[in-house]
Enzyme design. Structure first.
Site, PDB file in Angstrom:
ATOM      1  CG  HIS A  12      -0.254   0.281   2.516  1.00 30.50           C
ATOM      2  ND1 HIS A  12       0.542  -0.666   3.144  1.00 30.50           N
ATOM      3  CD2 HIS A  12      -0.213   1.383   3.306  1.00 30.50           C
ATOM      4  CE1 HIS A  12       1.018  -0.163   4.268  1.00 30.50           C
ATOM      5  NE2 HIS A  12       0.572   1.074   4.394  1.00 30.50           N
ATOM      6  NE  ARG A  13       4.354   3.061   5.041  1.00 35.12           N
ATOM      7  CZ  ARG A  13       5.184   3.184   6.068  1.00 35.12           C
ATOM      8  NH1 ARG A  13       6.459   2.825   5.938  1.00 35.12           N
ATOM      9  NH2 ARG A  13       4.768   3.663   7.230  1.00 35.12           N
ATOM     10  N   GLY A  17      -0.097   0.331  -5.022  1.00 33.08           N
ATOM     11  CA  GLY A  17      -0.912   0.064  -3.844  1.00 33.08           C
ATOM     12  C   GLY A  17      -1.568   1.307  -3.278  1.00 33.08           C
ATOM     13  CB  SER A 108       4.787  -6.764 -15.199  1.00 30.93           C
ATOM     14  OG  SER A 108       5.557  -6.074 -16.161  1.00 30.93           O
ATOM     15  CB  SER A 109       3.155  -5.403 -20.239  1.00 29.88           C
ATOM     16  OG  SER A 109       4.188  -4.482 -19.948  1.00 29.88           O
ATOM     17  CB  CYS A 110       8.027  -7.653 -18.456  1.00 26.95           C
ATOM     18  SG  CYS A 110       7.942  -8.289 -16.776  1.00 26.95           S
ATOM     19  CE1 TYR A 137       8.429  -7.657 -10.775  1.00 26.79           C
ATOM     20  CE2 TYR A 137       7.724  -7.356 -13.055  1.00 26.79           C
ATOM     21  CZ  TYR A 137       7.516  -7.165 -11.711  1.00 26.79           C
ATOM     22  OH  TYR A 137       6.406  -6.481 -11.278  1.00 26.79           O
ATOM     23  CE  LYS A 141       4.901  -9.186 -10.074  1.00 20.79           C
ATOM     24  NZ  LYS A 141       3.960  -9.047  -8.927  1.00 20.79           N
ATOM     25  N   PRO A 164      -0.751  -5.070 -15.917  1.00 20.98           N
ATOM     26  CG  PRO A 164      -0.529  -3.964 -13.911  1.00 20.98           C
ATOM     27  CD  PRO A 164      -0.305  -5.280 -14.542  1.00 20.98           C
ATOM     28  CG  HIS A 180       9.777   0.978 -13.888  1.00 19.84           C
ATOM     29  ND1 HIS A 180       9.223   0.716 -12.659  1.00 19.84           N
ATOM     30  CD2 HIS A 180      10.056  -0.225 -14.444  1.00 19.84           C
ATOM     31  CE1 HIS A 180       9.163  -0.600 -12.474  1.00 19.84           C
ATOM     32  NE2 HIS A 180       9.666  -1.185 -13.533  1.00 19.84           N
ATOM     33  NE  ARG A 188      18.860   9.750 -17.076  1.00 22.71           N
ATOM     34  CZ  ARG A 188      18.732   8.575 -17.676  1.00 22.71           C
ATOM     35  NH1 ARG A 188      18.798   8.505 -18.992  1.00 22.71           N
ATOM     36  NH2 ARG A 188      18.526   7.490 -16.981  1.00 22.71           N
ATOM     37  NE  ARG A 210       9.827  -0.192 -23.317  1.00 25.81           N
ATOM     38  CZ  ARG A 210      10.386  -0.879 -24.307  1.00 25.81           C
ATOM     39  NH1 ARG A 210       9.741  -1.022 -25.460  1.00 25.81           N
ATOM     40  NH2 ARG A 210      11.576  -1.429 -24.152  1.00 25.81           N
TER      41      ARG A 210
END
Length: 316
Positions: A12-13, A17, A108-110, A137, A141, A164, A180, A188, A210
């Protein structure tokens, strides 16, 4: 799911979440349960089982994960694989044991193959090789979503998954190396503007495409999906719109007010050449994203500045 349902939101943090909590409360779902990582280590099987036995939530939204960009995934693959595998297996099994009736696993979409036909349809899962830079990762997932699918098939519980696209928004991680795409660019370009740097260097060619979605849109899709009576085991959640990394960088530079040159470091990897989700299934069920990328970046930058000034910017 009803307004009185007891809903545990894991993570949640984090950006996702916290967005889910905001959306739930805004819609009248106020009976939420949360734990910080110091209060509940999701990698500790015994602690997870004790939590579920004591709290007995009706619904779980699994938004907790170890996440990062290309650099972090390349550098710490063992950590990404282990921690995400253990989080998934611990929480899904403990939820089942304690009688949780609904479990939404966020992936994830990955998870989709590197060279799968675009846009990425849910049926593309496990049809060919993954993108090497985030394979650890992705495998974790995939294991989590398959666990949900298997528990649903074998035990009849409503455990399902939402995949997502790339996300950004309030509470994002702005670490200079491990964040990300969009938060990394935002930081940057802001620092380059402040330092009056003549140029900003970006990894790769800038040509990969993307899809980016604001975290508040994802949160809305989460609540929508939880209210579907019989959802598919896996659903994509995205905008259905893509931009090149170069275009995204230019949008960020414009929003920040940076007027220098953008230089590409061709020695660095591009990552997946294209990653657009096919969101037809979720759209046909009645949900679409509402926040355009330009608007989302405009909303995000002032929050970045505010947190930076307060010393509360997430950067780890």
């Amino acid at each position: 799911m009803t307004p009185s349902s007891k809903i545990y939101v894991a993570g949640h943090r984090g950006m996702v979440g916290s967005a889910v909590i905001r959306r739930l409360h805004a819609l009248g779902f106020s009976n939420t349960v949360t734990r910080t990582s110091s209060e509940l280590d999701l990698c500790d099987q015994g602690a997870v089982e004790t939590f579920f036995d004591e709290e007995k939530p009706d619904v779980v939204v699994m938004a907790a994960a170890k996440v990062g960009g290309i650099h972090a995934n390349n550098t710490y693959p063992a950590e990404f694989a282990y921690q995400n595998l253990v989080i998934a297996s611990n929480t899904i099994h403990a939820a089942y044991q304690s009688g949780v009736s609904r479990f939404l696993f966020l992936g994830s979409s990955c998870i989709y193959p590197k060279l799968a036909p675009q846009p990425l349809n849910e049926d593309a899962l496990l049809t060919s090789e993954l993108e090497p830079t985030n394979e650890a990762y992705a495998i974790a997932k995939i294991a989590g979503l398959k666990l949900c699918e298997f528990y649903r098939k074998q035990y009849g519980v409503m455990y399902h998954s939402l995949m997502p696209t790339n996300l950004y928004g309030p509470g994002d991680n702005y670490h200079p190396d491990n964040s990300h795409l969009l938060p990394a660019l935002l930081r940057r370009f802001h620092e380059a503007k402040e330092a009056e740097s003549p140029e900003v260097t970006m990894w790769g060619t800038g040509k990969p495409l993307r899809e980016l979605m604001h975290a508040d849109d994802l949160a809305d899709s989460v609540v929508f999906t939880l209210q579907l009576q019989d959802p598919p085991s896996v659903l994509n959640a995205g905008t259905g719109i893509e931009h090149s990394i170069r275009q995204i960088a230019e949008l960020v530079a414009q929003t920040v007010g940076y007027q220098g040159k953008i230089v590409n470091d061709l020695s660095k990897p591009d990552g997946t050449p294209r990653k657009l989700l096919d969101v037809t299934r979720l759209r046909d069920l009645g949900w679409t994203a509402q926040i355009p990328l330009e608007e989302g970046i405009r909303k995000t930058y002032p929050l970045f500045l505010e947190q930076l000034a307060q010393g509360t910017l997430r950067s780890r």
